[in-house]
Design a protein around this motif. Structure first.
Motif, short mmCIF file in Angstrom:
data_model
loop_
_atom_site.label_atom_id
_atom_site.label_comp_id
_atom_site.label_asym_id
_atom_site.label_seq_id
_atom_site.Cartn_x
_atom_site.Cartn_y
_atom_site.Cartn_z
N ALA A 912 -1.77 -8.89 18.40
CA ALA A 912 -0.92 -9.93 17.59
C ALA A 912 -1.78 -10.35 16.46
CB ALA A 912 -0.65 -10.89 18.69
N ARG A 913 -3.30 -10.61 16.61
CA ARG A 913 -3.86 -10.98 15.53
C ARG A 913 -4.03 -10.18 14.36
NH1 ARG A 913 -7.88 -11.58 19.78
NH2 ARG A 913 -8.26 -13.85 20.58
N LEU A 921 4.51 -12.65 6.51
CA LEU A 921 4.94 -12.23 5.05
C LEU A 921 6.29 -11.53 4.88
CD1 LEU A 921 1.71 -10.38 3.65
CD2 LEU A 921 2.57 -12.43 2.97
N HIS A 922 6.73 -11.16 6.28
CA HIS A 922 7.89 -10.60 6.36
C HIS A 922 9.11 -11.27 7.45
CE1 HIS A 922 6.89 -7.09 4.16
NE2 HIS A 922 5.58 -7.11 4.84
N ILE A 923 8.83 -12.54 7.47
CA ILE A 923 9.80 -13.19 8.15
C ILE A 923 11.36 -13.02 7.52
CG2 ILE A 923 10.70 -15.69 8.86
CD1 ILE A 923 7.56 -16.48 9.11
N GLY A 924 12.40 -12.82 8.39
CA GLY A 924 13.59 -12.44 7.70
C GLY A 924 13.89 -11.21 7.27
N MET A 925 12.95 -10.32 7.31
CA MET A 925 13.04 -8.90 6.71
C MET A 925 13.91 -7.99 7.32
SD MET A 925 11.77 -8.57 3.71
CE MET A 925 11.54 -6.63 3.74
N GLU A 926 14.24 -8.49 8.79
CA GLU A 926 15.29 -7.57 9.46
C GLU A 926 16.47 -7.53 8.90
OE1 GLU A 926 16.42 -7.14 13.99
OE2 GLU A 926 15.47 -8.79 13.72
N LYS A 1017 12.45 4.55 3.54
CA LYS A 1017 13.21 4.21 4.31
C LYS A 1017 12.63 4.41 5.79
CE LYS A 1017 17.61 6.12 6.40
NZ LYS A 1017 18.58 6.74 6.50
N GLN A 1018 11.61 5.30 6.04
CA GLN A 1018 11.12 5.56 7.29
C GLN A 1018 10.19 4.25 7.47
OE1 GLN A 1018 8.94 9.29 6.89
NE2 GLN A 1018 10.75 10.44 7.00
N GLU A 1019 9.39 3.94 6.43
CA GLU A 1019 8.50 2.73 6.61
C GLU A 1019 9.11 1.48 6.84
OE1 GLU A 1019 6.51 2.37 2.77
OE2 GLU A 1019 5.33 3.98 3.15
N VAL A 1024 11.52 -2.64 11.19
CA VAL A 1024 12.61 -3.24 11.86
C VAL A 1024 12.24 -3.40 13.15
CG1 VAL A 1024 15.06 -2.62 12.37
CG2 VAL A 1024 14.36 -2.62 9.78
N SER A 1025 11.72 -2.35 13.75
CA SER A 1025 11.40 -2.58 15.39
C SER A 1025 10.63 -3.82 15.52
CB SER A 1025 10.62 -1.05 15.51
OG SER A 1025 9.76 -0.79 14.92
N ASN A 1026 9.75 -3.92 14.62
CA ASN A 1026 8.76 -5.20 14.89
C ASN A 1026 9.67 -6.61 14.75
OD1 ASN A 1026 6.39 -3.45 15.31
ND2 ASN A 1026 6.10 -3.37 13.23
N LEU A 1027 10.76 -6.52 14.01
CA LEU A 1027 11.45 -7.82 13.51
C LEU A 1027 12.37 -7.95 14.70
CD1 LEU A 1027 10.97 -7.65 9.67
CD2 LEU A 1027 9.55 -8.92 11.13
N LYS A 1028 12.69 -7.19 15.36
CA LYS A 1028 13.74 -7.48 16.09
C LYS A 1028 13.81 -8.44 17.14
CE LYS A 1028 15.54 -2.83 16.66
NZ LYS A 1028 16.12 -1.51 17.64
N GLU A 1029 12.42 -9.02 17.73
CA GLU A 1029 12.23 -10.03 18.39
C GLU A 1029 12.54 -11.56 17.82
OE1 GLU A 1029 8.16 -9.76 19.72
OE2 GLU A 1029 8.39 -8.15 20.78
N GLU A 1030 12.21 -11.36 16.46
CA GLU A 1030 12.46 -12.56 15.57
C GLU A 1030 13.93 -12.78 15.48
OE1 GLU A 1030 9.96 -12.66 12.26
OE2 GLU A 1030 8.31 -12.85 13.34
N ASN A 1031 14.79 -11.66 15.68
CA ASN A 1031 16.17 -11.67 15.08
C ASN A 1031 16.92 -12.62 16.19
OD1 ASN A 1031 18.40 -10.88 13.89
ND2 ASN A 1031 18.65 -9.14 14.94
N SER A 1032 16.80 -12.67 17.40
CA SER A 1032 17.25 -13.52 18.25
C SER A 1032 17.24 -14.99 18.00
CB SER A 1032 16.99 -13.05 19.70
OG SER A 1032 15.46 -13.55 19.99
N SER A 1033 16.21 -15.39 17.74
CA SER A 1033 15.71 -16.89 17.48
C SER A 1033 16.50 -17.15 16.20
CB SER A 1033 14.23 -17.13 17.29
OG SER A 1033 13.57 -16.48 16.19
#
Length: 1825
Positions: A912-913, A921-926, A1017-1019, A1024-1033
């Protein structure tokens, strides 16, 4: 009748009063003959004993009934005397605020000293065409009467305006002239009416001055003759002036001023052009500072100077002459400052280099020394010698002042002459109306020569007035055939004889002036000796020997003799005049040129007025000696002659009199001074008119009016069918003295006071009837009350007796009930005791048994519960043991899992660190990534689709280029221009190849970018997989935000809806205003267009002088007329200033959009003109070159012509072959009549097929020949010009004569011409297509280059960015690029789709045509047709054709089509027998066919001819309602058809599929739709004008005058000016007439198929006209403002509303336009006393303006004595309540206002292909397609 019958108790009388002149009082007891005292009760509450004169025993004047007070005409008063006249004028002026009142033929005008809104153009329009008695008194009514009599009687008219200074004479005359200028208009282009009005500022500046009585007092009299032509339009004017007060130039009294022009010059002294005049403040000059009042409050002299100069310019006085006038006026001011010093008592001198004199000499252009000498000396001539004598200082000052006055008088005459020259017209004058503005009778403390001349003129005018009044009375009596005796009226001929007869005052004055030593004293003694004690009108004052008294018609006037001789002589030193005549200033000698040749030269007294200035049309011939003799005439003699000329002019005209009254001397608004008013009424002759009327039969009633008014005095048996005999019988009973009345043919004449007596009888009868009615009603009420009380008493007795009986019965019932109750109570007590004992026993038993049972139950229950407790305790112990073991196991598992989780947690914290900063930097990028992913997928899909389309388009493009290349190669062989085009195509192909290479390069770059996008696109998927958790909030926050957004959106929508509603309302108002302004501009445009046509016709008439024989018109006329397009309407008005130089029209507000359009059109026309000029020059050069070539090569041209003749011969032979083959075909078809003759395989069928194949082969041969002929014709055109074809025509004629069939020559020529056009058009189209392709390819190259540069820049920028930002930027760039490419491709696709749809439509049309041809070839010919029509066997009949809804016509038949369908069409037959809008459908079907042929010229020509023809029809028959309605309906239908079939989606919603197929394919006619819309607006406005002209004569009679409810409104007594009778005669209009006319309008519009919405707008406009005209007349007619008339109006309005309901037009808005009229009627009927009434009126009358409400209240007039007038305090209360209301100050409604019209789209359901053309239209030359 006896006085005792009139002077009864409560009768009201007038008694003299020293303060109020006359005071009202009431008799306290009846008068009896012989009484010397009258007991009176004054209005202020005092009682008075009025003593009668013992000598005359004359009773005081009786007062008129209140119902007659405030009448429009003073002669309508029953008692005609001075107090009645004074009181009537006071009531009208103070209470009703009415300044005009009739007195017989005289209009009495009281100066209000306040600006009133009663002189606007709307008031002029309201009075125009009205009878004089129908409207309230007004100066416009007098002017209208004069104008009407001039036109009706063919007799000249005069309006004589007189009164004191400050009474308003000049203003009244000005308003009369304004009325003539507005109503009649100008007959020429010089705007004479504006010049006539412009003369007023000039004459006021040089002839008006401030006096103690008036700030703008006219100090001269003038008579203006306004000339009219045969159509009674103003053509010119002429002005005569009288008695200019020249003494004002050198002297002004305290608080007075000199003439305005001097102060205007001083106020404008700082202007640069006035520097040379060396002027300054008015206080610096002696001639302008004596009054001590150089300023007038509220007047800016500088602005007035600008108005004066503007008026001079308008009247044609040039700037040089204007500066000359100002130089002379400035010189007069400087001359007044010249001072003299005395050398001794008999001589004086001027100081050396005196500045005022030097300035005067410089301005006048005279020698300083000479002028200085003759100002101090004079020349005396004797029989033998001439002496130069010095004069004293006083004589020099008088001579200076006399010279100044003389110069000013000459300048005044010069200006008047030039004004007359400007107003003079070359057109012959048919008639004129003269306006005389002259001074009234004057009497001051000191009266001199000026007052004597003025009063002498008034004596002459009064005599003419008396004779005219007497003549009118006599004519009236003779007309009615009643016996009459000579009326004894005051004849002032003795006074006139005293003044002007032989040895009269003027004669003796002239004689004394001739005497060498004559003085004023000697002249006075001669007057005493001649007239004293010999003439009753001449008297001598007791205390003076230098004065005399004359008894004038108005009053005695004492004249002082001092100065009479000097003023009559008018002495000016001749030497001073000679010095002025020798001036270098050219204008100054002009002023004195007429001294020796004028008929009535204007000379001046030292302190008097000039007598006359007249500019005669033709100079009077006379001997020179006679002229010199006339030059020596005195002022009095000149004035007498000029007065005789004036009287001759007035006697030759029909006079109209206006008497102006000054209400007070302090200029207070609406303040009435009785003393001053009585003085002026006596002086102006109003009371003399009253006296003459009273001496005869002043009151006049028609028999019908008398019967209607006094029907209450008749019994039923007295009423006969003959109204005349009924009135005679009743009058003989009512009035015993037959001398008090006379019966005429149509009227009954009454003596003074008889109408009041009849009114008294009527009031007594009504009062007695009222008392009787009250008696009966009161008895009925009391009896009804008694019966009600009796019934009540009986009812009370009945109820009381019943109550007593009921009480006794109740007592008996109670006694019996008590016995029964005792019996039952005793039984109840015993039984109750038994039941208690029994119940106690049972209870004891039950308790004992229950106790035993309960004990048994408790024992069993205790045992059972013990067993259950054992069971549950055992189970609980087992469960406790199980739970403990399970808890231990779970605890062990948790410890182990915690240990494992801690280990995992450490790992996660480490991860996490490292990821924490990246997450920030990528809040809301999902969401962004998901969106980008979707966009990428969509772009890939679109890209694949577009790539496929692009490949297909490239294939199509390659195939088309191959076709074009083959066409180019073929055209290279035929045309030289095609070679150049081929070369260009090759170069373009090279460019295409280059572009293809570039395209391949870009495609490769595109692939690389796509690969880069895949990596990116691959990157992003990893992110996207890392930002899914933030998506629910974020989703939860999003939901909360969405809820807030929804709430805010609701609030915003509510506020926005409110704002939207308000904005829409405001926009609708703005739209209506803009639409109204636009339609007003169209109206003005149509007016200018009509004026242009009229001027054009006049110019043609003026230029083309009619000659005998054939008149030849210009050949270019029709072509020029037909070349107008839809924009030519604007061009027509633009050409107006180029063709005719019109003067300045009435200026309208400038519309910038229209101005820019006009300016643009002008530039276009100039460019076209230049192009045409260049082409003309080029043609001329070609003609010259062709002439030279023609001389050099005549043989070559002959050879070419021989070749052409040979080719034509070959064509002729081929045509003969074709004819023979056709004849064989006809024979083959006609020989056999069997039905199988046309079957396949039949001989006729085989012959037909062979002929068709041969014709097709022949057609190919003809095409080749046409190509050869085309080349020959091209060379022939280059060699032969149109202007030099005379020699060629002879050769061609020889060839033509060789050919037998001339029709074949024409066909061949037409075919060649069409082929030529076809090839040229193909070549041009190919050329244009190649150029377009080249441009497209260049544009594509440029775009690719720009894209490449942009890509390189982006690549460089991306290299500088960090990797993450680089990826994001590149992705964003790729997305934008793909989006742009997608949009471009979509646009190309849409274009291709449109092209495909268009080609499909054309293909369908061609396929249908081919199918029709094939069907026609395969169909059979019926035997009957073969037999009946043997002449035309080739026209094979077919079965019913599937028409396309088009009409075909030839270009040559266009004029015939327009003529039959528009110009000569009768709407009545078309509307009744055919479908509505048929001409519009026919025209549109013709337009469709022209559009189908893609013939632009034909479409434009047809539409232009249609528009111009409709305009011609409306101009020719514009007054016919059916014609205008018919073409309004058809124009709208034509407009709707152009919209419905335009192909625009907005107009195709309601079409059927078949109608959509009929849409126009080639042309966009949106511009023509705008032109047709403008034309429809013009037709609508013309329709409204026609409606107004038809309805206007009906409205006032039907809505106001006619009694729809008979007997409601009574007829009041009227005076000499009779109003239009309200009794329905045969010729009068009623409300039924209006309703019938409305029905006629509505039925005609419905028959013509007018749109329902348009009908509603027309009806709304009609109702507005009805309401506006009715209300305007109500506001201008005092006799119509009564309670009963309000009821009549409300009933009439209800009938109009019922008509709207019957026609289902209540939602048209027509009812709302009647709201002002409804509220005015309600205002007449409501109560008008208390403050609550005022509040109710203010809330009710919201559609009326404050001015209209106050006007109605002021005009409210009771018809019967039982009604009451509106008090002044109540009107003031209304004004106070309405002072905050912001409304228009305009009094009248604008009856000419036209609501803006709209034409809502109304598609037709009629199918075009089903329309049949009737034979009655004469359109056989057009055919259905």
């Amino acid at each position: 009748m006896a006085a005792s019958e009139l002077y009864t108790k409560f009768a009201r009388v007038w008694i003299p009063d020293p303060e109020e002149v006359w005071k009202s009082a009431e008799l306290l007891k009846d008068y009896k003959p012989g009484d010397k005292l009258l007991l009176l009760h004054l209005e202020e509450g005092k009682d008075l004993e009025y003593r009668l004169d013992p000598k005359t025993n004359e009773l005081p004047h009786l007062r008129n009934p209140d119902i007659l007070v405030g009448e429009n005409d003073l002669t309508a008063l029953s008692y005609l005397h001075e107090p009645a006249v004074l009181h009537n004028l006071r009531v009208r002026f103070i209470d009703s605020k009415l300044i005009y009142t009739y007195c017989g033929i005289v209009l009495v005008a009281i100066n209000p000293y306040e600006q009133l809104p009663i002189y606007g153009e709307d008031i002029i329009n309201a009075y125009s065409g009205q009878n004089m008695g129908d409207m309230d008194p007004h100066i416009f009514a007098v002017a209208e009467e004069a104008y009407k009599q001039m036109a009706r009687d063919e007799r000249n008219q005069s309006i004589i305006v007189s009164g004191e200074s400050g009474a308003g004479k000049t203003v009244s005359a000005k308003y009369a002239m304004r009325y003539f200028a507005t109503v009649s208009g100008s007959a020429s282009e010089a705007n004479v009416e504006e010049k006539v009005l412009a003369s007023n500022p000039i004459m006021e500046s040089i002839g008006n001055a401030k006096t103690t009585r008036n700030d703008n007092s006219s100090r001269f009299g003038k008579y203006i003759e306004i000339g009219f032509d045969k159509r009674y339009r103003i053509i010119g004017a002429n002005m005569r002036t009288y008695l200019l007060e020249k003494s004002r130039v050198m002297f002004q009294a305290e608080e007075e001023r000199n003439y305005h022009i001097f102060y205007q010059l001083c106020a404008s002294a700082k202007l640069p052009e006035f520097k040379m005049l060396r002027l300054g403040n008015a206080n610096n000059f002696h001639y302008t500072k004596q009054g001590g009042s150089p300023m007038i409050e509220g007047v800016d002299d500088a602005k007035e100077m600008a108005h004066t100069r503007q008026a001079c310019t308008l009247l044609g006085i040039s700037e040089s002459y204007q500066m000359g006038i100002f130089r002379i006026l400035a010189g007069i001011l400087h001359l007044g400052n010249v001072g003299f010093t005395s050398r001794d008592s008999d001589s004086c001198t001027i100081p050396p280099k005196h500045e005022p004199l030097s300035i005067f000499c410089d301005l006048m252009g005279v020698d300083y020394d000479e002028m200085c000498h003759w100002l101090c000396h004079r020349k005396l001539a004797t029989a033998t010698e001439t002496y130069i004598k010095p004069i004293s200082k006083l004589q020099a000052t008088n001579a200076r002042d006399a010279l100044a006055k003389h110069i000013y008088a000459k300048l005044f005459n010069w200006i008047v002459d030039h004004v007359n020259q400007a107003l003079h017209s070359a057109v012959k004058q048919h008639s004129f109306i003269g306006v005389l503005d002259i001074y009234g009778f004057e009497t001051f403390e000191i009266n001199s020569f000026e007052q004597f001349c003025i009063n002498y003129a008034n004596e002459k005018l009064q005599q003419q007035f008396n004779m005219h009044v007497f003549k009118l009375e006599q004519e009236e009596y003779m007309k009615e055939q009643i016996p009459w005796t000579l009326i004894d009226f005051y004849d002032n001929q003795p006074c006139i004889n005293l003044i002007e007869s032989k040895l009269g005052i003027l004669d003796l004055l002239d004689e004394e002036c001739k005497m060498p030593k004559g003085t004023d004293d000697t002249w006075a003694q001669k007057l005493y000796n001649t007239h004293l004690n010999k003439c009753a009108l001449f008297e001598k004052p007791r205390l003076s020997n230098k004065a005399f008294i004359i008894q004038h018609f108005a009053d005695k006037v004492e004249y002082q003799c001092e100065g009479f001789l000097e003023k009559n002589k008018d002495t000016v030193f001749e030497e001073q005049i000679k010095v002025l005549k020798s001036s270098k200033f050219k204008m100054l000698p002009e002023l004195f040129q007429d001294d020796e040749k004028a008929i009535s030269p204007t000379t001046a007294t030292s302190s008097g007025r000039t007598p006359l200035t007249r500019t005669p049309a033709k100079p009077t011939k006379g001997r020179p000696g006679q002229m010199a003799k006339e030059h020596k005439k005195t002022v009095g003699h000149q004035f007498r002659n000029s007065l005789h000329l004036l009287m001759e002019t007035l006697n030759a005209t029909t006079p109209h009199y206006v008497r102006c009254i000054k209400p007070n001397d302090f200029k207070f608004p609406f303040t009435f001074d009785e003393k001053r008013a009585v003085q002026q009424l006596r002086a102006c002759g109003v009371l003399e008119t009253i006296r003459i009327s009273a001496a005869g039969f002043p009151s006049r009633w028609t028999y019908q009016e008398f019967f209607s008014r006094y029907r209450v005095l008749m019994k039923q048996k007295d009423v006969l069918s003959d109204r005349k005999q009924t009135c005679k019988n009743v009058l003989e009973k009512l009035i015993q003295d037959k001398d008090k009345y006379q019966f005429g043919k149509t009227k009954i004449f009454f003596r003074a006071g008889q109408v009041a007596y009849l009114e008294k009888l009527r009031a007594d009868k009504l009062r007695a009837a009222c008392i009787r009615i009250q008696k009966i009603i009161r008895g009925w009420l009391l009896r009804k009350k008694y019966l009600r009380m009796r019934r009540a008493a009986i009812t009370v007795q009945r109820y009381v007796r019943g109550y007593q009986a009921r009480c006794y019965a109740k007592f008996l019932r109670r006694t019996r009930a008590a016995t029964i109750i005792q019996k039952y109570w005793r039984m109840y007590v015993i039984r109750r005791r038994y039941k208690i004992r029994r119940t106690a026993t049972i209870v004891l038993q039950s308790y004992l048994r229950g106790y035993l049972a309960r004990n048994r139950y408790r024992k069993i229950l205790r045992e059972h519960k013990t067993v259950i407790i054992h069971k549950w305790v055992r189970g609980w112990l087992a469960r406790i043991h199980y739970k403990r073991s399970m808890h231990a196991i779970i605890y062990l598992q948790c410890c182990f899992r915690r240990m494992m989780a801690k280990r995992e947690l450490k790992k996660l914290k480490i991860e996490a660190r490292s990821v924490e900063r990246y997450k920030k930097l990528h809040i809301g990028m999902e969401n962004k990534i998901m969106q980008l992913q979707r966009k990428v997928d969509e772009q890939n899909k679109d890209y694949k689709c577009l790539m496929e389309k692009l490949t297909t388009l490239e294939g199509i493009y390659n195939s088309e280029t191959e076709k074009l290349r083959s066409d180019l190669e073929r055209l290279q062989l035929s045309e030289e221009e095609a070679k150049i085009a081929t070369g260009r195509v090759l170069s373009l192909q090279q460019e295409i190849n280059k572009l293809r290479k570039d395209l391949e390069q870009t495609q490769s770059e595109k692939k690389s970018i796509e690969e880069h996008a895949d990596r990116y696109k691959q990157e992003t998927e990893q992110l996207v997989s890392n930002l899914k958790e933030e998506n629910s909030s974020l989703k939860q926050e999003k939901e909360t935000l969405n809820r807030l957004i929804v709430e805010q959106a609701k609030k915003m929508t509510e506020t926005m809806e409110k704002k939207l509603v308000e904005e829409t309302k405001q926009l609708e108002l703005d739209l209506n205003d803009e639409r109204l302004r636009y339609q007003n501009l169209l109206n003005e445009f149509s007016r200018l267009e009509e004026r242009y046509d009229d001027l054009k016709e006049e110019m043609t008439l003026m230029v083309n002088v009619p000659k005998p024989g054939h008149k030849r018109t210009d050949s270019t006329h029709s072509s020029n007329e037909s070349e107008y397009t839809f924009s030519s309407e604007i061009a027509e008005t633009e050409d107006i200033p180029l063709r005719t130089e019109e003067p300045t029209e009435k200026k309208v507000p400038l519309d910038m959009s229209l101005f820019l359009k006009l300016q643009k059109r002008v530039t276009e026309l100039e460019q076209e003109k230049q192009v045409m000029q260049d082409e003309l020059d080029r043609k001329e050069e070609q003609v010259l070159r062709s002439k030279a070539k023609e001389e050099e090569r005549p043989q070559i041209r002959g050879a070419e012509l021989e070749y052409e003749s040979l080719k034509r011969q070959e064509l002729e032979s081929e045509n003969k072959k074709l004819k023979n083959e056709l004849n064989e075909l006809r024979k083959a078809l006609s020989e056999k009549s069997a039905p199988e003759v046309t079957a396949p395989g039949a001989p006729a069928y085989r012959v037909l097929m062979e002929q068709l194949t041969s014709v097709s082969e022949e057609l190919d041969v003809r095409k080749e020949e046409v190509l050869i002929l085309r080349s020959q014709l091209v060379s022939q055109k280059e060699a032969i010009q149109p202007k030099n074809t005379m020699t060629d025509s002879t050769v061609l004629l020889e060839d033509v004569q060789k050919m037998k069939d001339k029709g074949e020559i024409a066909q061949a020529y037409i075919g060649l011409k069409e082929t030529n056009r076809l090839l040229e058009s193909q070549l041009q189209s190919q050329k244009r297509s190649h150029e377009n392709e080249a441009e497209a390819l260049r544009g594509e190259i440029q775009s690719l280059k720009e894209e490449n540069n942009r890509q390189q820049q982006l690549l460089a920028q991306n290299l500088q960015l960090p990797p993450e930002a680089r990826i994001e930027a590149s992705l964003q760039h790729e997305i934008t690029r793909l989006t742009n490419e997608n949009l471009d491709l979509m646009e190309q696709l849409e274009k291709q789709d449109k092209t495909v749809r268009k080609l499909k439509k054309q293909l369908k049309v061609f396929a249908k045509k081919i199918g029709e041809l094939e069907v026609g070839q395969m169909e059979n010919i019926s035997p009957g047709q073969i037999i009946d029509e043997p002449i035309r066997p080739v026209n094979i009949p077919r079965k019913e054709k599937d028409f396309q809804g088009m009409l075909e016509y030839k270009k040559d038949d266009e004029q015939k089509l327009v003529k039959n369908l528009i110009l000569e069409l009768k709407p009545r037959g078309v509307a009744v027998n055919l479908i509505p809008g048929l001409p519009a459908y026919i025209l549109f079907m013709c337009v469709r066919h022209a559009d189908y042929l893609n013939d632009d010229q034909k479409v434009r020509s047809l539409l232009t001819s249609t528009i111009n023809s409709i305009k011609k029809v409306l101009k020719k028959r514009g007054d016919d309602f059916e014609t205008v309605s018919f073409w309004l309906s058809n124009t709208c239908r034509f407009l709707h058809c152009l919209k419905q079939y335009s192909g625009e989606e907005g107009f195709m919603k309601h079409n059927t599929s078949r109608q959509n197929e009929h849409c126009l394919t080639n042309f966009d006619l949106a511009e023509y739709r705008q032109v047709l819309s403008d034309l429809a607006i013009q037709i609508y406005q013309q329709l409204v004008r026609v409606l107004e002209n038809i309805l206007q004569p009906m409205i006032v009679s039907g809505m106001l005058e006619h009694e729809t409810i008979q007997g409601v409104s009574g007829v009041k007594p009227t005076g000499l000016r009779k109003r239009t009778s309200s009794i329905a005669d045969e010729g009068t209009y009623t409300l039924d007439s209006i309703l019938r006319q409305l029905n006629s309008f509505h039925s005609v519009m419905c028959q013509h198929g007018m749109d329902p919405e348009l009908i509603k707008q027309v009806v709304k406009q009609m109702f507005y006209i009805v309401g506006a005209i009715t209300l305007n007349n109500l506001l201008l007619r005092k006799d119509m403002c009564s309670w009963s008339k309000g009821m009549q109006i409300r009933y009439n309005v209800s009938q109009l509303e019922e008509w709207l309901r019957d026609k289902n037009l209540m939602n048209s808005g027509a009812k709302e336009t009647l709201e002002p009229l409804i509220q005015a009627a309600q205002l007449l009927q409501v109560k008008k006393k208390t403050d609550d009434d005022a509040e109710a009126i203010c809330s009710m009358c919201n559609a009326l303006t404050t001015a209209q409400i106050v006007k109605v209240l002021n005009l409210y007039t009771p018809v019967n004595e039982f009604e009451e007038r509106v008090s002044v305090s109540f009107i003031r209360t209304i004004q106070m309540r309405l002072r905050d209301r912001k409304d228009s100050p305009q009094l009248l409604m604008d009856a000419k206002h036209i609501f803006p019209v709209t034409f809502p789209f109304n598609p037709s359901s009629l199918a075009l292909e089903t329309i049949q053309i009737p034979a009655s239209l004469g359109l056989g030359f057009i055919s259905r397609v």
